[in-house]
Motif scaffolding. Structure first.
Motif, PDB file in Angstrom:
ATOM      1  N   LYS A  53      47.463   7.678  -8.862  1.00 40.92           N
ATOM      2  CA  LYS A  53      48.193   6.444  -9.121  1.00 40.92           C
ATOM      3  C   LYS A  53      47.322   5.502  -9.957  1.00 40.92           C
ATOM      4  CE  LYS A  53      51.232   6.457  -5.078  1.00 40.92           C
ATOM      5  NZ  LYS A  53      52.449   6.653  -5.896  1.00 40.92           N
ATOM      6  N   LEU A  81      47.107   1.578 -11.858  1.00 44.11           N
ATOM      7  CA  LEU A  81      47.601   0.231 -12.151  1.00 44.11           C
ATOM      8  C   LEU A  81      46.869  -0.257 -13.389  1.00 44.11           C
ATOM      9  CD1 LEU A  81      49.138  -2.402 -11.590  1.00 44.11           C
ATOM     10  CD2 LEU A  81      47.240  -3.077 -10.095  1.00 44.11           C
ATOM     11  N   TYR A  82      47.608  -0.518 -14.454  1.00 41.06           N
ATOM     12  CA  TYR A  82      47.011  -0.976 -15.710  1.00 41.06           C
ATOM     13  C   TYR A  82      47.481  -2.396 -15.982  1.00 41.06           C
ATOM     14  CZ  TYR A  82      44.988  -0.477 -20.391  1.00 41.06           C
ATOM     15  OH  TYR A  82      44.209  -0.618 -21.513  1.00 41.06           O
ATOM     16  N   ILE A  83      46.523  -3.291 -16.186  1.00 41.91           N
ATOM     17  CA  ILE A  83      46.822  -4.710 -16.425  1.00 41.91           C
ATOM     18  C   ILE A  83      46.317  -5.085 -17.808  1.00 41.91           C
ATOM     19  CG2 ILE A  83      46.516  -7.073 -15.600  1.00 41.91           C
ATOM     20  CD1 ILE A  83      45.812  -5.870 -12.852  1.00 41.91           C
ATOM     21  N   ASP A 135      53.601   7.662 -11.559  1.00 41.39           N
ATOM     22  CA  ASP A 135      52.389   7.126 -10.943  1.00 41.39           C
ATOM     23  C   ASP A 135      51.756   5.989 -11.741  1.00 41.39           C
ATOM     24  OD1 ASP A 135      52.414   8.767  -8.701  1.00 41.39           O
ATOM     25  OD2 ASP A 135      51.373  10.399  -9.742  1.00 41.39           O
ATOM     26  N   HIS A 164      51.723   2.238 -12.981  1.00 38.27           N
ATOM     27  CA  HIS A 164      52.234   0.896 -12.685  1.00 38.27           C
ATOM     28  C   HIS A 164      51.566  -0.085 -13.643  1.00 38.27           C
ATOM     29  CE1 HIS A 164      52.649   3.298  -9.045  1.00 38.27           C
ATOM     30  NE2 HIS A 164      53.660   2.525  -8.703  1.00 38.27           N
ATOM     31  N   THR A 165      52.356  -0.945 -14.258  1.00 38.90           N
ATOM     32  CA  THR A 165      51.806  -1.842 -15.278  1.00 38.90           C
ATOM     33  C   THR A 165      52.129  -3.305 -14.983  1.00 38.90           C
ATOM     34  OG1 THR A 165      53.788  -1.487 -16.639  1.00 38.90           O
ATOM     35  CG2 THR A 165      51.847  -0.116 -17.111  1.00 38.90           C
ATOM     36  N   ILE A 166      51.167  -4.155 -15.263  1.00 34.39           N
ATOM     37  CA  ILE A 166      51.331  -5.598 -15.146  1.00 34.39           C
ATOM     38  C   ILE A 166      50.826  -6.241 -16.434  1.00 34.39           C
ATOM     39  CG2 ILE A 166      50.658  -7.704 -13.921  1.00 34.39           C
ATOM     40  CD1 ILE A 166      50.239  -6.066 -11.413  1.00 34.39           C
ATOM     41  N   ASP A 170      56.002  -3.423 -15.876  1.00 35.79           N
ATOM     42  CA  ASP A 170      56.839  -3.483 -14.672  1.00 35.79           C
ATOM     43  C   ASP A 170      56.899  -4.899 -14.118  1.00 35.79           C
ATOM     44  OD1 ASP A 170      57.326  -0.619 -14.528  1.00 35.79           O
ATOM     45  OD2 ASP A 170      55.216  -0.430 -13.970  1.00 35.79           O
ATOM     46  N   LYS A 214      60.529  -0.349 -10.524  1.00 38.51           N
ATOM     47  CA  LYS A 214      59.172  -0.133 -10.046  1.00 38.51           C
ATOM     48  C   LYS A 214      58.479  -1.483  -9.788  1.00 38.51           C
ATOM     49  CE  LYS A 214      57.038   3.222 -12.111  1.00 38.51           C
ATOM     50  NZ  LYS A 214      56.253   3.967 -13.146  1.00 38.51           N
ATOM     51  N   GLY A 215      58.738  -2.441 -10.676  1.00 35.57           N
ATOM     52  CA  GLY A 215      58.167  -3.771 -10.504  1.00 35.57           C
ATOM     53  C   GLY A 215      58.701  -4.462  -9.273  1.00 35.57           C
ATOM     54  N   MET A 238      56.973  -2.995  -6.319  1.00 35.19           N
ATOM     55  CA  MET A 238      55.596  -3.478  -6.249  1.00 35.19           C
ATOM     56  C   MET A 238      55.543  -4.864  -5.614  1.00 35.19           C
ATOM     57  SD  MET A 238      54.352  -2.283 -10.060  1.00 35.19           S
ATOM     58  CE  MET A 238      52.844  -3.247 -10.064  1.00 35.19           C
TER      59      MET A 238
END
Length: 323
Positions: free
Chosen positions: A35, A37-39, A58, A60-62, A164, A199-200, A203
């Protein structure tokens, strides 16, 4: 993997970041069913997704609400400016602080200085009084003079978001949510979050018990410029900034003078005068509110005090006399 390093992710960062080999690393992790998480800024999230060229469950982006970025040379010029001004070594240089200024006061540069005599002091400067921040968001005509050229015509500022989740400051106008802007929140700040995908939403729901949330109308949330599709012209005086930012013999104050026709000490004096007046006004409002409230509350307190005295008499003469 190491949660103790997560604190380094916190805080506003306006300098252009280097994605380095992170796109490659993300793809490698996803292939291992890890998984991720890319910010990043909206354009960086768009770049990552273009590179991956497919959806990954897998991933997830912010994205952060972005007003544009300036290059690292501006920050280095800023550090050298304060080092010279305070005759010391600069450390712990950060953007934003609620130690001296409130969130509603805007951006703040804060840092520590170790003087040549070994003494350490902490400095807080509101954005207006910082050369880089001033050119970025607080110029007298409201123009940003130190952005990358592509940021003036950003293709990722509209409501079609790539990540997301979108997070940023809750600037804007929310007519039906005036209670949000109480003194506490005006000091510590309000964040704005956009759920851009299923997905967002998932989250955000996973942490909904850890944060206080209020739903707002989308049209109100999109009032701030950073999430509006607005093309800005590249200002002519931007060239003054970038022609001189790398020159060691040119002081940052001289750049400000050429752009604003004022030196930083003059700008800082003007801001400090306005800030003191606003603080005095705020204190007077509190005092006036207290005096008005006191006139209402005092009779109530007097009434209950009389009730309390009467209860004591009743207790002493009725209950204790029968013991």
């Amino acid at each position: 993997k190491d949660k103790s390093t997560l604190d380094k992710l916190r805080g506003s960062k306006y300098v252009q970041s280097n994605t380095g080999k992170t796109f490659l690393q993300v793809k490698a992790l996803l292939k291992k069913n890890k998984k991720v998480l890319y910010i990043g800024t909206p354009c960086q999230i768009a770049g990552l997704k273009a590179y991956l060229n497919k959806e990954w469950d897998d991933l997830h982006t912010i994205e952060v609400i972005c007003h544009g970025v300036y290059n690292y040379k501006s920050l280095q010029k800023e550090i050298n400016y304060w080092s010279k001004k305070y005759d010391g070594k600069i450390s712990n240089f950060k953007f934003r602080s609620k130690r001296e200024f409130r969130w509603c006061d805007g951006g703040v540069m804060n840092f520590d200085v170790t003087r040549s005599n070994g003494k350490k002091i902490h400095i807080e400067k509101q954005g207006t009084c910082s050369p880089t921040y001033h050119l970025y968001a607080y110029s007298r005509d409201g123009i940003a003079y130190n952005l990358r050229k592509s940021c003036y015509d950003c293709k990722f500022r509209d409501q079609a978001r790539c990540a997301d989740l979108t997070v940023g400051d809750g600037w804007g106008s929310y007519p039906d949510k005036e209670a949000l802007y109480n003194n506490k929140n005006r000091h510590w700040g309000i964040s704005l979050l956009f759920e851009n995908s299923a997905k967002g939403t998932k989250m955000l729901s996973s942490v909904d018990k850890l944060i206080n949330q209020e739903s707002v109308n989308p049209e109100d949330a999109y009032t701030q410029n950073a999430v509006q599709s607005i093309k800005r012209n590249i200002p002519q005086k931007r060239s003054i900034v970038y022609e001189n930012i790398s020159k060691v013999d040119v002081d940052y104050d001289d750049i400000i003078l050429k752009v604003e026709n004022k030196r930083m000490y003059q700008i800082e004096l003007e801001y400090n005068s306005r800030h003191r007046k606003n603080r005095i006004k705020h204190i007077l409002q509190i005092v006036i509110f207290y005096e008005k409230t006191k006139k209402i509350i005092r009779p109530v307190i007097k009434h209950f005090k009389g009730f309390k005295d009467g209860f004591k008499w009743c207790f002493a003469n009725t209950i204790l006399s029968n013991v």
